[in-house]
Scaffold this active site. Structure first.
Site, PDB file in Angstrom:
ATOM      1  N   PHE A   1       0.848  -1.184   0.000  1.00  0.00           N
ATOM      2  CA  PHE A   1       0.000   0.000   0.000  1.00  0.00           C
ATOM      3  C   PHE A   1       0.887   1.238   0.000  1.00  0.00           C
ATOM      4  O   PHE A   1       2.052   1.172   0.373  1.00  0.00           O
ATOM      5  CB  PHE A   1      -0.903  -0.003   1.242  1.00  0.00           C
ATOM      6  CG  PHE A   1      -2.355   0.136   0.901  1.00  0.00           C
ATOM      7  CD1 PHE A   1      -3.085  -0.957   0.473  1.00  0.00           C
ATOM      8  CD2 PHE A   1      -2.993   1.369   0.985  1.00  0.00           C
ATOM      9  CE1 PHE A   1      -4.417  -0.833   0.146  1.00  0.00           C
ATOM     10  CE2 PHE A   1      -4.336   1.496   0.660  1.00  0.00           C
ATOM     11  CZ  PHE A   1      -5.051   0.397   0.240  1.00  0.00           C
TER      12      PHE A   1
ATOM     13  N   GLN B   1      -7.227  15.208   2.855  1.00  0.00           N
ATOM     14  CA  GLN B   1      -6.592  14.316   1.888  1.00  0.00           C
ATOM     15  C   GLN B   1      -7.414  14.158   0.612  1.00  0.00           C
ATOM     16  O   GLN B   1      -8.624  13.935   0.689  1.00  0.00           O
ATOM     17  CB  GLN B   1      -6.398  12.937   2.507  1.00  0.00           C
ATOM     18  CG  GLN B   1      -5.813  11.931   1.533  1.00  0.00           C
ATOM     19  CD  GLN B   1      -5.302  10.695   2.243  1.00  0.00           C
ATOM     20  OE1 GLN B   1      -6.046   9.759   2.482  1.00  0.00           O
ATOM     21  NE2 GLN B   1      -4.038  10.719   2.610  1.00  0.00           N
TER      22      GLN B   1
ATOM     23  N   HIS C   1      -7.680  11.699  -2.360  1.00  0.00           N
ATOM     24  CA  HIS C   1      -7.268  10.365  -2.776  1.00  0.00           C
ATOM     25  C   HIS C   1      -7.024  10.393  -4.279  1.00  0.00           C
ATOM     26  O   HIS C   1      -7.854  10.906  -5.025  1.00  0.00           O
ATOM     27  CB  HIS C   1      -8.358   9.355  -2.416  1.00  0.00           C
ATOM     28  CG  HIS C   1      -7.926   7.929  -2.546  1.00  0.00           C
ATOM     29  ND1 HIS C   1      -7.662   7.340  -3.763  1.00  0.00           N
ATOM     30  CD2 HIS C   1      -7.710   6.975  -1.620  1.00  0.00           C
ATOM     31  CE1 HIS C   1      -7.287   6.081  -3.565  1.00  0.00           C
ATOM     32  NE2 HIS C   1      -7.318   5.834  -2.270  1.00  0.00           N
TER      33      HIS C   1
ATOM     34  N   LEU D   1     -14.545   6.048  -4.763  1.00  0.00           N
ATOM     35  CA  LEU D   1     -13.202   5.579  -4.464  1.00  0.00           C
ATOM     36  C   LEU D   1     -12.841   4.308  -5.218  1.00  0.00           C
ATOM     37  O   LEU D   1     -13.624   3.360  -5.277  1.00  0.00           O
ATOM     38  CB  LEU D   1     -13.122   5.306  -2.953  1.00  0.00           C
ATOM     39  CG  LEU D   1     -11.796   4.790  -2.410  1.00  0.00           C
ATOM     40  CD1 LEU D   1     -10.733   5.866  -2.510  1.00  0.00           C
ATOM     41  CD2 LEU D   1     -11.967   4.341  -0.963  1.00  0.00           C
TER      42      LEU D   1
ATOM     43  N   GLU E   1      -6.405   2.227  -3.378  1.00  0.00           N
ATOM     44  CA  GLU E   1      -4.975   2.208  -3.600  1.00  0.00           C
ATOM     45  C   GLU E   1      -4.461   0.771  -3.715  1.00  0.00           C
ATOM     46  O   GLU E   1      -3.411   0.507  -4.303  1.00  0.00           O
ATOM     47  CB  GLU E   1      -4.330   2.877  -2.384  1.00  0.00           C
ATOM     48  CG  GLU E   1      -2.924   3.287  -2.500  1.00  0.00           C
ATOM     49  CD  GLU E   1      -2.593   4.209  -1.333  1.00  0.00           C
ATOM     50  OE1 GLU E   1      -3.143   5.330  -1.283  1.00  0.00           O
ATOM     51  OE2 GLU E   1      -1.808   3.806  -0.478  1.00  0.00           O
TER      52      GLU E   1
ATOM     53  N   ARG F   1      -0.303   9.564  -0.785  1.00  0.00           N
ATOM     54  CA  ARG F   1      -1.441  10.047  -1.571  1.00  0.00           C
ATOM     55  C   ARG F   1      -1.317  11.505  -1.979  1.00  0.00           C
ATOM     56  O   ARG F   1      -1.708  11.889  -3.081  1.00  0.00           O
ATOM     57  CB  ARG F   1      -2.729   9.836  -0.768  1.00  0.00           C
ATOM     58  CG  ARG F   1      -3.089   8.376  -0.684  1.00  0.00           C
ATOM     59  CD  ARG F   1      -4.303   8.142   0.194  1.00  0.00           C
ATOM     60  NE  ARG F   1      -4.641   6.725   0.172  1.00  0.00           N
ATOM     61  CZ  ARG F   1      -5.577   6.172   0.936  1.00  0.00           C
ATOM     62  NH1 ARG F   1      -6.261   6.910   1.792  1.00  0.00           N
ATOM     63  NH2 ARG F   1      -5.828   4.887   0.844  1.00  0.00           N
TER      64      ARG F   1
ATOM     65  N   HIS G   1     -11.233  13.053   0.235  1.00  0.00           N
ATOM     66  CA  HIS G   1     -11.353  11.742   0.851  1.00  0.00           C
ATOM     67  C   HIS G   1     -11.374  11.743   2.369  1.00  0.00           C
ATOM     68  O   HIS G   1     -12.201  11.072   2.981  1.00  0.00           O
ATOM     69  CB  HIS G   1     -10.189  10.883   0.343  1.00  0.00           C
ATOM     70  CG  HIS G   1     -10.241   9.452   0.746  1.00  0.00           C
ATOM     71  ND1 HIS G   1     -11.334   8.659   0.481  1.00  0.00           N
ATOM     72  CD2 HIS G   1      -9.356   8.654   1.397  1.00  0.00           C
ATOM     73  CE1 HIS G   1     -11.103   7.431   0.954  1.00  0.00           C
ATOM     74  NE2 HIS G   1      -9.918   7.416   1.523  1.00  0.00           N
TER      75      HIS G   1
ATOM     76  N   ARG H   1      -2.514  11.408   5.717  1.00  0.00           N
ATOM     77  CA  ARG H   1      -2.669  10.057   6.250  1.00  0.00           C
ATOM     78  C   ARG H   1      -2.191   9.020   5.245  1.00  0.00           C
ATOM     79  O   ARG H   1      -2.448   9.159   4.048  1.00  0.00           O
ATOM     80  CB  ARG H   1      -4.144   9.811   6.582  1.00  0.00           C
ATOM     81  CG  ARG H   1      -4.425   8.385   7.002  1.00  0.00           C
ATOM     82  CD  ARG H   1      -5.850   8.191   7.456  1.00  0.00           C
ATOM     83  NE  ARG H   1      -6.839   8.281   6.394  1.00  0.00           N
ATOM     84  CZ  ARG H   1      -7.040   7.348   5.446  1.00  0.00           C
ATOM     85  NH1 ARG H   1      -6.285   6.270   5.390  1.00  0.00           N
ATOM     86  NH2 ARG H   1      -7.988   7.510   4.542  1.00  0.00           N
TER      87      ARG H   1
END
Lengths: 584, 262
Positions: A116, A240, A242, A252, A255, A286, A353, A394
């Site tokens: 990730f 954030q 994404h 979404l 990832e 991100r 996000h 994050r």
């Protein structure tokens, strides 16, 4: 008006709220208030996984995870909290497995792990397989598993109860939590819940953006309730984006798709992330990937007739792998775009996000009234809170982790607090603020429509405080939000009834969004540097001398009733990691 | 990147960029006991992009035309399970149903029939498209929808082979939207029947190799209101927005009851 008495009241029934409820119900008489039904919460939309250095498939340890979290957050992370997050991650995952969560398995039957963004071996050497997952529906499985265990523990839920106010009572000069005020959707009745301890776990506030992965219901209700009572909000400028939302819709696409080998490409078919992040490439953090995508788009290498998106390419992955590991997101592409991901690349763009900021807490989940003072009896966990484990950005898979680690901690801490303390007296006429708010909206004959103002807010936020910001764009947003707040006073609703009046609730939610958008833009204007998710084109570098500090925003009301925002700052907790330049 | 398909993709993107609107009539079953004891149909004609969702149409109506129109929704992409409703007589999620997939056109290119939208059946309608979900969740709670184990817990995770994990994968997808249960004729006639969703969630644990309460759940479903009420009409399987083979899961529970092997 009805009055209820519970030891512990939890606001919200997503991952953090239900994880807290499982602990607090064992230890105290607990009520969970949720504006939805528990399994409707947006935890269920999380896809890719939950990070923990189990080392089931390759060498890993929690210290590397701590470092990645701090680096990912561009060193605005409180390092003591990040260490707790990474250390307790291992038990948090094992606890969920024991509760029944059906993780994907390795050939020898252990919990499987995959790569990730931003998670690395040995401080950035190479990507590491740290994300524990259940296909691309890890959040769904966590939400279901936690609800199942709430059923098992007999947790008491109040479904479709909207918490609209936080009650504080001053005891010996200290503000203490006395309970909450809630609006019951089915009847329109107002309920006061007197409680020794209150935990906010009501989620994020992404709905002030237009292109967002967030649910319609993520309107920052918990943040707004606390903020309006004079409690601070921390680091609200950090939001954030994404990298991979479905083009225009914002839905979404995990990832984990890039963790499984998916590649981002521009209109020339170029794997552009190689230019921006030579080591981690498509698995950089991100904020880095989202900025890279917009750089490609701005420089004319975007795809489609308007050049306003790029592609997520999964076509080189075997269909069996997509079916086994990414079944939901490939179905989203088919359902919403009419695209077959086996053969076609998927048009994507960054999508709003996750709020890194929120209600400030310490590592026990206790809410802070200022930089150091705790509000006795008040707790927060999950996206509504700012511990701060995410700092300025994050890492993927750290939010499902956050809700479990800090949901559990706050559930235990709140119940233990409730066991040792008595109820504090409710403020006089505790429901008055909510009653006045509801009556004003129900009776208003103003000409403004909720939907119009909300759309103008969302378009303004997308245009001005998204991935790239400047003093000019932020000032434009501040001015627009002020105008919308003024017009909000003339909002009226068409549904004047008591029964399931979602028209009215949407108006209240818009008020919350406007308050929080103002805090966000004001905090962003003052932060004259670029760090993590907050990127200022006019101040493109990180400035540790002046801005290695958390923003604390307070609502101030002048003697004449005028509202303003006062900004203060709080030091970042640094333990063993010195800030370095961030490279992926 | 697979180049042969790029033409199709470009066409899609060009089409998306130049969104064209069509006029669609939505015929919605309204009910509000604060206003009238009787339910009635109301037509709303709006212009909408056929690539949008039925949920987008409901929002357009609520936000631009009639704020009293009431329905549940949250995630808007088929994950939260809030917005199951009957669309043209079939149970679907409003956020997972695109307008283009449910309208038909006459020779002139105009939309030929209204789209009907009503609350799911078998549960009491409380207002417009909102039903009382409590009986549905009660049936779910009654099947012990949680992992039951005995003895000391292991230090690390319980091991489970990929094959054992796969055994109950399909039924873990359930989002408790009630599309299946409220499409079941047996449930319409007798609300005491557990209904497909509860059985799906029992299946999810009965066939989990880690669980030790399969017998108890089977006994619960052996009840007169249990699995034997199922008449295998497959409505539930057709209705499931997650593609769960609901009827198959029910059959597997029936077979487990007979063979006591699971």
């Amino acid at each position: 008006m009805k009055i209820h008495k519970y030891d512990t009241v939890i606001v919200g029934a997503g991952g953090a709220g239900m994880r807290a409820a499982i602990e607090s119900t064992k230890r105290s008489r607990t009520a969970v208030l949720t504006k939805l039904y528990p399994t409707r919460s947006h935890t269920g939309a999380a896809q890719g996984g939950m990070a923990a250095a189990l080392a089931n498939v390759e060498e890993d340890n929690w210290e590397w995870h701590t470092f990645d979290t701090i680096k990912g957050g561009d060193y605005l992370v409180d390092q003591d909290a990040a260490e707790i997050l990474a250390k307790e991650a291992i038990d948090a995952v094992l606890d969920l497995e024991k509760m029944g969560l059906p993780f994907n398995r390795t050939p020898d039957g252990a919990i499987d792990q995959r790569r990730f963004g931003g998670h690395s071996r040995n401080h950035g050497e190479a990507p590491v397989r740290r994300s524990c997952y259940a296909a691309d529906r890890t959040g769904h499985m966590i939400l279901q598993t936690l609800y199942q265990n709430c059923v098992k523990e007999g947790v008491e839920f109040f479904n479709e109860f909207y918490v609209l106010d936080q009650l504080l009572t001053e005891v010996d000069g200290v503000k203490v939590s006395a309970g909450v005020v809630a609006y019951e959707l089915a009847t329109g009745e107002i309920h006061v819940f007197q409680a020794k301890a209150v935990i906010y776990a009501s989620g994020g506030t992404g709905k002030f953006f237009k292109v967002t992965s967030n649910a319609h219901t993520l309107t920052g209700d918990g943040q707004a309730a606390c903020y309006r009572r004079g409690l601070p909000l921390e680091d609200m400028e950090f939001f954030q984006f994404h990298p991979t939302g479905i083009w225009r819709m914002g839905i979404l696409l995990t990832e984990g798709a890039r963790g499984e080998g998916g590649i981002l490409r521009n209109k020339d078919g170029e794997r552009f992330m190689e230019k921006y992040a030579p080591v981690m490439k498509d698995l950089a953090s991100r904020d880095v990937v989202s900025r890279s995508i917009y750089t490609e788009i701005r420089e004319g290498r975007g795809c489609g007739p308007e050049g306003d998106h790029v592609y997520l390419d999964l076509t080189h992955l075997p269909p069996e792998q997509l079916d086994a590991k990414l079944p939901d997101i490939t179905e989203f592409a088919r359902t919403y775009l009419g695209i077959e991901p086996y053969t076609d690349p998927i048009p994507i763009q960054p999508t709003a996000h996750y709020a890194m900021g929120g209600i400030p807490t310490n590592v026990q989940g206790e809410v802070l009234a200022d930089n150091t003072t705790v509000v006795p009896g008040l707790y927060a966990a999950g996206e509504v809170a700012c511990v701060s484990v995410h700092g300025a950005n994050r890492l993927g898979t750290n939010s499902l982790l956050d809700i479990n680690v800090f949901g559990r901690r706050s559930g235990i801490a709140a119940a233990e607090y409730a066991a040792k303390h008595d109820y504090v007296e409710l403020p006089e006429d505790p429901a008055s603020l909510v009653e006045a708010q509801v009556e004003r909206l129900r009776n208003s004959t103003g000409k403004e429509r909720v939907a119009t103002l909300r759309l103008e807010l969302q378009e303004c936020m997308d245009a001005n405080v998204m991935v790239f910001r400047t003093e000019q764009t932020i000032k434009t947003a501040v001015a627009k939000i002020a105008e919308l707040r003024e017009r909000y006073l003339n909002v009226s609703v068409q549904d004047k009834g008591k029964r399931f009046n979602t028209d009215l609730l949407e108006a209240i939610e818009l008020g919350n969004l406007l308050d929080l958008a103002e805090v966000m833009a004001t905090s962003a204007l003052a932060r004259k540097e670029s760090r993590g998710g907050h990127y200022r084109e006019d101040y493109p570098n990180r400035d540790d001398v002046n801005f290695m500090r958390h923003t604390m925003a307070y609502r101030e009301v002048g003697d004449d009733g005028t509202e303003s925002i006062r900004l203060d700052y709080k030091p970042v907790v640094q333990t063993r990691y010195q800030p370095m330049e961030r490279k992926y | 990147m697979a180049t042969p398909t790029m033409d199709k993709l470009e066409a899609l993107e060009a089409d998306s960029a130049s969104s064209h609107l069509i006029a669609v009539t939505f015929r919605i079953r309204r009910f509000n006991p604060e206003v009238s004891a009787d339910a009635s149909w109301e037509d709303f004609r709006i212009d909408i992009d056929p690539k949008e969702r039925v949920l987008d149409a409901l929002h357009k109506i609520k936000w631009d035309v009639d704020g009293t129109l009431t329905f549940r929704r949250s995630c808007a992409h088929g994950i939260c399970g809030s917005d199951a409703m009957r669309i043209n007589g079939r149970n679907r999620l409003a956020c997972k149903t695109l307008i283009k997939d449910i309208v038909s056109f006459d020779k002139s290119g105009a939309v030929s029939k209204p789209v009907t939208i009503e609350a799911i059946k078998g549960l009491t309608v409380l207002k417009d498209l909102i039903v009382d979900m409590d009986p549905f969740f009660q049936a779910y709670r009654d099947v012990m929808p949680f992992l039951v184990t005995t003895g000391n817990e292991p230090t690390r995770e319980r091991l489970q082979s990929a094959e054992d994990r796969e055994r109950f994968d399909d039924t873990t997808k359930c989002i408790l939207c009630a599309a299946c249960t409220s499409s079941c004729p047996v449930f319409w006639n007798d609300g005491q029947y557990f209904g497909p969703a509860a059985i799906v969630n029992a299946h999810r644990f009965i066939f989990d190799s880690r669980d030790e309460a399969g017998e108890q759940r089977l006994e619960i479903l052996n009840d007169k209101d249990g699995v034997w009420r199922c008449r295998t009409t497959f409505n539930c399987t057709d209705a499931c927005p997650r593609g769960i083979e609901v009827t198959k899961a029910i059959q597997e529970v029936k077979r487990a009851l007979i063979t006591r092997r699971f």
